[in-house]
Scaffold this active site. Structure first.
Site, PDB file in Angstrom:
ATOM      1  N   HIS A   8       0.822  -1.225   0.000  1.00 12.53           N
ATOM      2  CA  HIS A   8       0.000   0.000   0.000  1.00 12.53           C
ATOM      3  C   HIS A   8       0.851   1.268   0.000  1.00 12.53           C
ATOM      4  O   HIS A   8       0.500   2.260  -0.638  1.00 12.53           O
ATOM      5  CB  HIS A   8      -0.954   0.005   1.205  1.00 12.53           C
ATOM      6  CG  HIS A   8      -0.231  -0.095   2.513  1.00 12.53           C
ATOM      7  ND1 HIS A   8       0.407  -1.239   2.933  1.00 12.53           N
ATOM      8  CD2 HIS A   8      -0.011   0.827   3.480  1.00 12.53           C
ATOM      9  CE1 HIS A   8       0.971  -1.027   4.109  1.00 12.53           C
ATOM     10  NE2 HIS A   8       0.729   0.223   4.463  1.00 12.53           N
ATOM     11  N   HIS A  97      27.269  -3.298 -12.423  1.00 10.04           N
ATOM     12  CA  HIS A  97      28.173  -4.107 -11.594  1.00 10.04           C
ATOM     13  C   HIS A  97      27.500  -5.292 -10.926  1.00 10.04           C
ATOM     14  O   HIS A  97      28.169  -6.284 -10.628  1.00 10.04           O
ATOM     15  CB  HIS A  97      28.794  -3.226 -10.487  1.00 10.04           C
ATOM     16  CG  HIS A  97      29.830  -2.272 -11.003  1.00 10.04           C
ATOM     17  ND1 HIS A  97      30.612  -1.507 -10.167  1.00 10.04           N
ATOM     18  CD2 HIS A  97      30.214  -1.957 -12.263  1.00 10.04           C
ATOM     19  CE1 HIS A  97      31.437  -0.754 -10.897  1.00 10.04           C
ATOM     20  NE2 HIS A  97      31.207  -1.009 -12.179  1.00 10.04           N
ATOM     21  N   ARG A 131      34.998  -9.203 -14.218  1.00  6.25           N
ATOM     22  CA  ARG A 131      35.267  -9.450 -12.795  1.00  6.25           C
ATOM     23  C   ARG A 131      33.980  -9.421 -11.964  1.00  6.25           C
ATOM     24  O   ARG A 131      33.891 -10.055 -10.922  1.00  6.25           O
ATOM     25  CB  ARG A 131      36.275  -8.440 -12.263  1.00  6.25           C
ATOM     26  CG  ARG A 131      35.771  -7.007 -12.191  1.00  6.25           C
ATOM     27  CD  ARG A 131      36.908  -6.045 -11.852  1.00  6.25           C
ATOM     28  NE  ARG A 131      36.442  -4.713 -11.482  1.00  6.25           N
ATOM     29  CZ  ARG A 131      36.070  -3.771 -12.377  1.00  6.25           C
ATOM     30  NH1 ARG A 131      36.078  -4.043 -13.669  1.00  6.25           N
ATOM     31  NH2 ARG A 131      35.676  -2.574 -11.959  1.00  6.25           N
TER      32      ARG A 131
HETATM   33  C1  RB5 Z   1       4.285  -0.103   5.739  1.00  7.02           C
HETATM   34  O1  RB5 Z   1       3.789   0.766   6.716  1.00  7.02           O
HETATM   35  C2  RB5 Z   1       5.794  -0.086   5.747  1.00  7.02           C
HETATM   36  O2  RB5 Z   1       6.296  -0.623   6.921  1.00  7.02           O
HETATM   37  C3  RB5 Z   1       6.328  -0.841   4.543  1.00  7.02           C
HETATM   38  O3  RB5 Z   1       5.832  -0.279   3.373  1.00  7.02           O
HETATM   39  C4  RB5 Z   1       7.814  -0.873   4.360  1.00  7.02           C
HETATM   40  O4  RB5 Z   1       8.357   0.404   4.376  1.00  7.02           O
HETATM   41  C5  RB5 Z   1       8.563  -1.812   5.213  1.00  7.02           C
HETATM   42  O5  RB5 Z   1       9.786  -1.970   5.104  1.00  7.02           O
END
Ligand code: RB5
Length: 143
Positions: A8, A97, A131
């Protein structure tokens, strides 16, 4: 194929990058989420990793709020090299890289225009090999 996925907190930036790709006439598949309603980044990270691993030409864009949680999820999959980028150099070096197959962005702090530029750079940059091939071989521990 290019796959997009977010939770979200990455939904808005993912929608804006989807619009950018449509404008550029670059084909992609959006794996969700499909609304700003709260959801869990590991669900979308695992889904994205599995799709990208289907073909070595595939690329992914993973977005969560900070880019951190989805990176941790993605990089649990052998063969995934997910790189969180905050500037154009990161996006370029991730390909040049590290042969990164997934670009990770922070939805809450990344400017849309910069995200477009990082995506374009990521898609246009080739892996240098040499490399760097030996080094990325050494990343994998579960072979
Ligand atoms: C969601 O609130 C948030 O924790 C998530 O999108 C993320 O940033 C987690 O690493």
């Amino acid at each position: 194929m290019i796959y997009l996925a977010s939770d979200h907190a990455g939904f808005e930036l993912k929608s804006s990058l989807a619009k950018f790709l449509r404008e550029q006439k670059i084909e992609f598949t959006d794996l969700g989420c499909d609304s700003p309603e709260r959801c869990d980044y590991p669900d979308f990270g695992h889904k994205l990793a599995k799709k990208v691993l289907e073909n070595s030409e595939n690329r992914g864009i993973g977005i969560c709020g900070s880019g951190l949680g989805i990176s941790m999820t993605l990089n649990r999959h052998a063969g995934i090299r997910a790189a969180r980028a905050v500037n154009l150099d990161d996006a370029e070096l991730a390909r040049r890289h590290n042969d990164a197959n997934i670009l990770v962005l922070a939805g809450r702090t990344t400017d849309e225009k910069l995200a477009e530029e990082m995506l374009a750079k990521f898609l246009a940059t080739e892996f240098e090999g040499g490399r760097h091939s030996d080094r990325i071989e050494k990343i994998e521990i579960n072979k």
